[in-house]
Write an enzyme that holds these catalytic residues in place. Structure first.
Site, PDB file in Angstrom:
ATOM      1  CB  ALA A 111     -13.258 -33.208 -26.270  1.00  0.00           C
ATOM      2  N   GLY A 114     -14.085 -27.891 -25.057  1.00  0.00           N
ATOM      3  CA  GLY A 114     -14.206 -28.590 -23.791  1.00  0.00           C
ATOM      4  C   GLY A 114     -15.344 -28.195 -22.874  1.00  0.00           C
ATOM      5  NE  ARG A 139     -12.407 -26.554 -32.086  1.00  0.00           N
ATOM      6  CZ  ARG A 139     -13.547 -25.851 -32.117  1.00  0.00           C
ATOM      7  NH1 ARG A 139     -13.590 -24.681 -32.709  1.00  0.00           N
ATOM      8  NH2 ARG A 139     -14.637 -26.337 -31.572  1.00  0.00           N
ATOM      9  CG  ASP A 181     -20.691 -31.383 -29.870  1.00  0.00           C
ATOM     10  OD1 ASP A 181     -21.754 -31.224 -30.484  1.00  0.00           O
ATOM     11  OD2 ASP A 181     -20.020 -30.438 -29.395  1.00  0.00           O
ATOM     12  CB  CYS A 233     -24.412 -26.226 -33.180  1.00  0.00           C
ATOM     13  SG  CYS A 233     -22.809 -26.002 -33.934  1.00  0.00           S
TER      14      CYS A 233
HETATM   15  N1  SAM Z   1     -17.721 -30.647 -27.819  1.00  0.00           N
HETATM   16  C1  SAM Z   1     -17.046 -29.356 -27.935  1.00  0.00           C
HETATM   17  C2  SAM Z   1     -17.501 -28.461 -26.809  1.00  0.00           C
HETATM   18  O1  SAM Z   1     -18.621 -28.634 -26.312  1.00  0.00           O
HETATM   19  O2  SAM Z   1     -16.759 -27.576 -26.379  1.00  0.00           O
HETATM   20  C3  SAM Z   1     -17.261 -28.745 -29.308  1.00  0.00           C
HETATM   21  C4  SAM Z   1     -16.819 -29.659 -30.421  1.00  0.00           C
HETATM   22  S1  SAM Z   1     -16.828 -28.944 -32.039  1.00  0.00           S
HETATM   23  C5  SAM Z   1     -18.493 -28.962 -32.455  1.00  0.00           C
HETATM   24  C6  SAM Z   1     -16.171 -30.235 -33.025  1.00  0.00           C
HETATM   25  C7  SAM Z   1     -14.713 -30.555 -32.759  1.00  0.00           C
HETATM   26  O3  SAM Z   1     -14.382 -31.758 -33.473  1.00  0.00           O
HETATM   27  C8  SAM Z   1     -13.719 -29.509 -33.252  1.00  0.00           C
HETATM   28  O4  SAM Z   1     -12.972 -29.027 -32.167  1.00  0.00           O
HETATM   29  C9  SAM Z   1     -12.816 -30.277 -34.222  1.00  0.00           C
HETATM   30  O5  SAM Z   1     -11.463 -29.902 -34.128  1.00  0.00           O
HETATM   31  C10 SAM Z   1     -13.008 -31.700 -33.776  1.00  0.00           C
HETATM   32  N2  SAM Z   1     -12.739 -32.762 -34.769  1.00  0.00           N
HETATM   33  C11 SAM Z   1     -12.969 -32.735 -36.098  1.00  0.00           C
HETATM   34  N3  SAM Z   1     -12.618 -33.906 -36.660  1.00  0.00           N
HETATM   35  C12 SAM Z   1     -12.165 -34.711 -35.659  1.00  0.00           C
HETATM   36  C13 SAM Z   1     -11.663 -36.039 -35.594  1.00  0.00           C
HETATM   37  N4  SAM Z   1     -11.544 -36.783 -36.697  1.00  0.00           N
HETATM   38  N5  SAM Z   1     -11.303 -36.544 -34.392  1.00  0.00           N
HETATM   39  C14 SAM Z   1     -11.405 -35.776 -33.266  1.00  0.00           C
HETATM   40  N6  SAM Z   1     -11.870 -34.516 -33.275  1.00  0.00           N
HETATM   41  C15 SAM Z   1     -12.250 -33.975 -34.443  1.00  0.00           C
END
Ligand code: SAM
Length: 307
Positions: A111, A114, A139, A181, A233
């Site tokens: 998330a 956010g 984050r 995402d 993305c």
């Molecule tokens: N959805 C967010 C937004 O719109 O603001 C952007 C998300 S970003 C593309 C991907 C996120 O996934 C990163 O913040 C990362 O820390 C998190 N992430 C990576 N592996 C993860 C996991 N196993 N469980 C939860 N979050 C994870």
């Protein structure tokens, strides 16, 4: 470069935060600040032609205003007070296409920071329940600030690896919608500085795609899940259509793709039957960052576990 030329064409998109204000009030505010409002755009070409202190309502998304790309609103009081969110149009698609009703229980699996969570909260009108996860503490902290500023309530944040969240936990027994995402190569992001546009190595691509497949399959194992949106993305087929195809195959006939935004012009690569149900976005075609979205729904009589 081609990429930065494309990037300079991407307008400044402004999502109206309906938890705090409404589209008409934001339009009036900008008119008072000397911007000319040109009404709702009829085509992407009209958005491309925007210049100076002019703005329009987007043609696809109801709460999105569009300004010329040079417009900097980071110091604007509407932004600092959380009345508007500076979010690319493509990144507004996942929450919009998940389209939950206000009482829904939702998981936002990856998330932070956010932006999509706050969009989901606006769609839910702060009713229902959002469970938001992310592994990255920095984050998460940014996300806390963002959600507070946006007036989001009814959202439980947890710093946790989503892969370790137990789908059988009664807490999630009413989760019908998931927004996924996950981390990706980011190859669709066009506004980053030069030097960052190197292609990911084969190893990194494999690791990302492996994670994306696991996390998508995990999300599908929530028992009450009805609808899921998977987004990246990234421009790479390995992180997009290939992930969706592999996980759909793993789950047999339990889930199907539904056509995401039928009137959207840019579709998923036709690499398996039905892949055009997914959508893609790009600076050249949709005047946005590069993006991919798939919408999955549970079939009425599907298997409960992957095959
Ligand atoms: N959805 C967010 C937004 O719109 O603001 C952007 C998300 S970003 C593309 C991907 C996120 O996934 C990163 O913040 C990362 O820390 C998190 N992430 C990576 N592996 C993860 C996991 N196993 N469980 C939860 N979050 C994870």
């Amino acid at each position: 470069t081609v990429l930065s030329a494309a990037a300079s064409q991407v307008p400044r998109y402004v999502r109206v935060n309906t938890l705090k204000t409404c589209v008409d009030d934001v339009i009036d505010f900008f008119k008072r600040q000397g911007y000319a409002y040109l009404g709702k755009a009829a085509s992407v070409e009209e958005l491309k032609a925007l210049s100076g202190k002019k703005f329009m309502l987007d043609l696809h998304l109801p709460e999105l205003l569009v300004f010329p790309s040079q417009t900097d609103l980071h110091d604007n009081v509407l932004y600092t007070s959380g009345h508007i969110i500076l979010q690319d149009k493509a990144s507004c698609l996942p929450a919009f296409l998940l389209g939950p009703v206000a009482s829904s229980h939702i998981i936002d699996a990856c998330a932070a920071p956010g932006n999509k969570t706050s969009h989901l909260a606006a769609i839910l009108k702060n009713k229902g329940q959002i469970f938001a996860f992310d592994v990255d503490p920095k984050r998460m902290a940014t996300m806390n600030t963002l959600l507070t500023r946006a007036g989001v309530t009814g959202c439980q944040l947890a710093q946790q690896d989503f892969l370790t969240v137990d789908p059988r936990d009664p807490k999630y027994s009413r989760v019908t919608h998931i927004l996924l995402d996950p981390s990706c190569s980011g190859s669709g992001m066009v506004t980053r500085g030069p030097g960052q546009e190197v292609a990911p190595s084969a190893e990194r691509m494999q690791a990302l795609a492996g994670f994306q497949r696991r996390v998508l399959s995990h999300a599908l194992s929530f028992p009450a899940l009805r609808r899921l949106v998977y987004s990246t993305c990234s421009l790479h087929q390995e992180e997009n259509e290939d992930v969706v195809q592999a996980v759909l195959q793993e789950w047999g006939s339990a889930f199907r793709l539904v056509t995401a935004f039928p009137s959207w012009p840019c579709r998923g690569l036709a690499v398996f039957p039905g892949a055009e149900s997914c959508l893609r976005a790009s600076p050249a075609e949709t005047l946005t960052h590069g993006f991919f979205v798939a919408v999955l729904e549970r079939c009425k009589e599907g298997a409960a576990t992957p095959s």
